[in-house]
Each structure stands twice: as C-alpha cells, then as structure tokens.
Design an enzyme around this catalytic site. Sequence first.
Site, PDB file in Angstrom:
ATOM      1  N   PRO A 291      -6.805  72.950  48.050  1.00 35.11           N
ATOM      2  CA  PRO A 291      -7.208  73.311  46.676  1.00 35.11           C
ATOM      3  C   PRO A 291      -7.836  72.103  45.984  1.00 35.11           C
ATOM      4  CG  PRO A 291      -4.825  73.065  46.825  1.00 35.11           C
ATOM      5  CD  PRO A 291      -5.342  72.941  48.221  1.00 35.11           C
TER       6      PRO A 291
ATOM      7  N   ASP B 252      -7.301  66.747  46.736  1.00 36.10           N
ATOM      8  CA  ASP B 252      -6.451  67.836  47.222  1.00 36.10           C
ATOM      9  C   ASP B 252      -5.274  67.945  46.260  1.00 36.10           C
ATOM     10  OD1 ASP B 252      -4.691  69.523  48.530  1.00 36.10           O
ATOM     11  OD2 ASP B 252      -5.064  68.682  50.512  1.00 36.10           O
ATOM     12  N   HIS B 253      -5.258  69.044  45.503  1.00 39.68           N
ATOM     13  CA  HIS B 253      -4.255  69.159  44.439  1.00 39.68           C
ATOM     14  C   HIS B 253      -2.842  69.334  44.981  1.00 39.68           C
ATOM     15  CE1 HIS B 253      -3.344  69.148  40.349  1.00 39.68           C
ATOM     16  NE2 HIS B 253      -4.242  70.005  39.873  1.00 39.68           N
ATOM     17  N   ARG B 254      -2.691  69.572  46.281  1.00 42.70           N
ATOM     18  CA  ARG B 254      -1.348  69.624  46.856  1.00 42.70           C
ATOM     19  C   ARG B 254      -0.711  68.247  46.890  1.00 42.70           C
ATOM     20  NH1 ARG B 254      -2.796  72.271  52.566  1.00 42.70           N
ATOM     21  NH2 ARG B 254      -4.329  70.570  52.345  1.00 42.70           N
TER      22      ARG B 254
END
Length: 513
Positions: free
Chosen positions: A304, A485-487
């Site tokens: 994401p 990467d929003h994770r």
Amino acid sequence: MTVKKFNLPDVGEGLTEAEIVSWKVKPGDSVAINDVICEIETAKSLVELPSPYAGTVSELLVAEGITVEVGTPIIGISDGAAEAAGGAPAPAAPAAVEPSAPETPMYGKLSQDTTDAGTSDSGPAGGPLVGSGPKADAVRRRPRRTAPSAAAPSAPAPAPVQAAPAPAAAPAPVRPTPSAAASAQPAPAAAAENGAQAAAGLGGTLGATVSGIVSRVLAKPPVRKIARDLGIDLADVTATGARGEVTREDLVSYQAQRDAELDQADSFWGASRKPQEQRVERIPVKGVRKATAKAMVDSAFTAPHVSIFVDVDASRTMEFVKRLKASRDFEGIKVSPLLILAKAVIWAAARNPSVNASWVEDADGKGGAEIQVKHFMNLGIAAATPRGLMVPNIKDAQDLSLKELALALNELATTARAGKTQPAQMQGGTLTITNIGALGIDTGTPIINPGEVAIVAFGTIKQKPWVLDGEVIPRWITTLGGSFDHRVVDGDLSARFMADVAAILEEPALLLD
C-alpha cells in the site's frame, strides 16, 4: 574434428532463459578462451558471454532475437585440427540452407559461395565466376540446354541466365554461349534488357524459358514474404545484393521512401493512405522490460503506497557542488546535486532506520510476517536504458566517502548506459533514488522497488521566486517526492525522513556533524 557444444549458462541467480541479442562471432572465426562470443539479455540485464573453449566456430545454433532456456546448446566450437583436411572452408557449409537463413554474415562469405559453385553440376570451373553459384530461386528450374545458335547476341546476359547449365569456361566475345554470358554480372537495370534480347534471339522453348527466368527478381524467401506483407512489387525495388538480389535493407529503404512520398514528409505518423492495421508498431515484451513490468505490478498491488512531497531551497547545495567541481580532489570526477542527495538519503536513513527495511511475508514458515531492518545501505539508482528501467545499487554505500560515492555513481551510470549492468548489481537493494529531474520533471509518485519500503524522486532544480527573511528573491528550488510502504512506514516516519533529506539539501554542512 571434435566439435564442442556450449550450452547457455545461468548468468544470474535462478534465471531460466535468455535472449540472444547479438553474435560477436560467425562460422569460421577463431576464438580463444574468454573471448566474447555473444550478448544475451536476461530478465535482469544485458550480459556478454565469454567462450569457454578455444578453436574455430563451426556453427551458431541459435539465431539472434531468439529466447532459449538455460542449458540449450547455442554454439559449436571445433578444435580446428581437421579444418584444413576437410577441403571446403567451414563457413561454406551453412550456405546450403541459405534460402531459409537470416541474411547475416554468419552463413558464409560470397567468395566461399562462388568457390562452391565452381564444383556444381554445370562442370568444373576455370576460375571464380562472380555470381555464378546456384541461386535460391533458380535451383528448381535448370533445364539442360545447349547453345542452339551462333546467331544469338553476344551481349552479356543477366545473372539468372546462368541457371541453364553449360560449361563454365572463361568468357570470350566470339562465343555467344549462355556460360559466356553468365560470366558477366550486369546491373539489374541492364539485365532485363539483355535478357529480353537473348530470349528473342534464342526463340522457341529456350527463349521462353530464358525470358521467364529473367523476369524473376532475385530475392530470398524471407524477403519475398516481407514484400508480400508490405504490398511491394520486387521489380520496383533497386537491388543492392552481392549477386543482384533484393535484400531486406533494400525493402526497408524502398518502404521508407514510399512512405515519405505518401506523407510528403518523414514523421512518426504512418502514411494515411495505408490501412490502419499496417500502421501499428508491435513491440514484444521480453527480457528486462517484461521482468520490470511484473515487478511493478506486484509492488503496486501488494504494497500500500503513500506519497508525500516537499519543496526544498537547494541553493547552498548548488554552491557546494560548484566548489567540489573546482576542487583538485574531485578533478576529473563528474559531480552533480545527485551526489549530495545520495549522501542525504544515507544520512536520513540512519536517523529513521525503518525506511531501510523489507516487509517479508511468512518469514517463519507459519504464515507470520516480519519487518527486516537492514543495517547497511545498498543504495539503488533507477536508470532508464533502451532496454527498460534498471535499478543497479551501490553496495554498502554508507561506508563510502563523498569522493568514493561520486566515483561509484559515475561508474554505475556509465555501465547502465552501455547496457553492461550485471544481474548481481541489481540484487539486494535496500532503498532507491529515481532522478526524474534530469529530464526536466518537477516531481512524481514513484513505485517502490520490490523488496524495499521507500523510494525518493529527485525533481529538477531551477530558479524560482522564494521568500527569504521577508523578501522575495530568486533561489534554486527543487521538489522531492517520496513513496513508502504504509505497512512499514507510517505518515509520521515518512514525513520525518523526507524532512531530514530536505535539511541536508538546504544545508550540506550538516553532513559534517
């Protein structure tokens, strides 16, 4: 003679196939161990293959442009011991399959073809007859005829006439025989006229045969197919082949001229009078581009993405670069603002370690994911090449001085532009920079390189009005764009990282802390 077959090796980690881009040798060439024999394109890069054997190239087993699996034989190399005893030169053997082979030097030279022609069923040759070898289009129509009349014109006939076999004696002006006529090689324009005269003089069945042969334009089957597909009459094409035949290059030249006449100018757009289906360029997706496309799709739909941007006053960076260029320590080394950005990214990553990491699914084999923070920086630099986007990286960039980093960047760019980047140079990256500013672009939202969690886009640096201490003055401004990467990297961490990078560009002296 011992012929050793060289199988396509795995030049990377786990590569299964590669395309033969170009051969650097041809049958008959002598090669030594480690001589470059060809270039191949893998899913990662363009690679030169060295020869594992010394000897003479006996055959090329894979044509250029063909993709084969690892382990497939691609070339045969003989020890050369039996070459002299064999009689015929080695490169002449492939000439027997010339009609179905590509028009490349690998299938024998003209001098060797004409030597072979001297031993054909037309009788022993008194000397090399230029253009007198068997033609691809004439082999099936060799009527055995003798010269019927001494009244036949003595002017030389075109190359196709020699298809009617006769003693290949040296030409003489008082012997108007087909073999004498065939010993000369007139220009294609004169050939038709001379052939028509010969047909009229000979008369009868032989005259009709000669006329039919003369009207047949010389061209190999692949060339004829291309002409049919393009709707080109071969008789309209000026032939430049060594034996008066129409070549692929002749078709390309003719087609370009025809399109130019239809359009009244050379342009990207196809001739409007041609059907639209003939104005579609089809580019196969393979090699580096295919691998890049798959990786980008995987990244875009797996990680994401979140992107943020920051405008930066890079005026002091521009001044610093100017001083470095004038420094004797950097004499002969290309220095650009990208060098300062690279140092800034390394410095900012040390302050925000989670941007230099990977998200690993099922790391424990039980379905559990983990974040792997790398305590080293393999700094990737995205490079656009004619074969697609490549991202080679500088290993352990955190350990390099400013000068060493400048040298590494120069070498990386030179190697990428030359298409010589090796697979190992594109593996193990931890964070990437894409320098879109080199193309005059302000900023963008880059896609994260697979296996990483951050990428920084470096926009162009140009003078803009900037408010400084309440005054509007011209300053060197750039815009940085970052995708994360929003994770792994949340909004707070991504903002702090980009702010730290911007701080170095605004004040490079912070690197001395």
